[in-house]
Design a protein around this motif. Structure first.
Motif, mmCIF file in Angstrom:
data_model
loop_
_atom_site.group_PDB
_atom_site.id
_atom_site.type_symbol
_atom_site.label_atom_id
_atom_site.label_comp_id
_atom_site.label_asym_id
_atom_site.label_seq_id
_atom_site.Cartn_x
_atom_site.Cartn_y
_atom_site.Cartn_z
ATOM 1 N N THR A 201 44.442 41.343 51.642
ATOM 2 C CA THR A 201 45.775 40.851 51.972
ATOM 3 C C THR A 201 46.798 41.171 50.883
ATOM 4 O O THR A 201 47.965 40.844 51.020
ATOM 5 N N GLY A 202 46.327 41.785 49.799
ATOM 6 C CA GLY A 202 47.224 42.112 48.706
ATOM 7 C C GLY A 202 47.345 41.007 47.673
ATOM 8 O O GLY A 202 48.181 41.081 46.778
ATOM 9 N N PHE A 203 46.505 39.973 47.800
ATOM 10 C CA PHE A 203 46.540 38.863 46.844
ATOM 11 C C PHE A 203 46.178 39.370 45.459
ATOM 12 O O PHE A 203 45.234 40.133 45.287
ATOM 13 N N LYS A 204 46.927 38.950 44.464
ATOM 14 C CA LYS A 204 46.660 39.314 43.072
ATOM 15 C C LYS A 204 46.322 38.056 42.285
ATOM 16 O O LYS A 204 47.074 37.084 42.308
ATOM 17 N N PHE A 205 45.192 38.086 41.610
ATOM 18 C CA PHE A 205 44.829 36.970 40.747
ATOM 19 C C PHE A 205 45.730 36.989 39.528
ATOM 20 O O PHE A 205 46.115 38.042 39.037
ATOM 21 N N GLN A 206 46.054 35.817 39.040
ATOM 22 C CA GLN A 206 46.988 35.708 37.935
ATOM 23 C C GLN A 206 46.383 36.208 36.623
ATOM 24 O O GLN A 206 47.081 36.782 35.803
#
Length: 84
Positions: free
Chosen positions: A58-63
């Motif tokens: 989904t394009g989620f990026k971990f911080q």
């Protein structure tokens, strides 16, 4: 969600001690937790190991990419809030 991987007690304790600039002489062994807490010890020692394969899709990026980076930033923010 701040960090991609799950982490076990010993490496987490070591990383937390490093971030706090405090020695980590020991961690609580699983056997002691089992004696003290019975079956509930599994909630602490095993927990929920959830890794989503959909997040990256989904394009989620971990911080943060490492536990050290995450703890340092979290503790830095907390320290900054306590200074005000």
């Amino acid at each position: 969600m701040l960090f991609r991987s799950n982490i076990q007690n010993k490496p987490f304790t070591t990383a937390l001690g490093k971030a706090l600039q405090r020695p980590t002489f020991f961690w609580v062994p699983k056997t002691i937790l089992r004696l003290a807490l019975g079956e509930f010890h599994k909630e602490i020692t095993e927990g929920q190991q959830v890794i989503s394969s959909r997040l990256p899709q989904t394009g989620f990026k971990f911080q943060y990419s490492t536990i050290d980076e995450a703890l340092n930033q979290i503790l830095k923010r907390k320290s900054h809030l306590n200074d005000t």
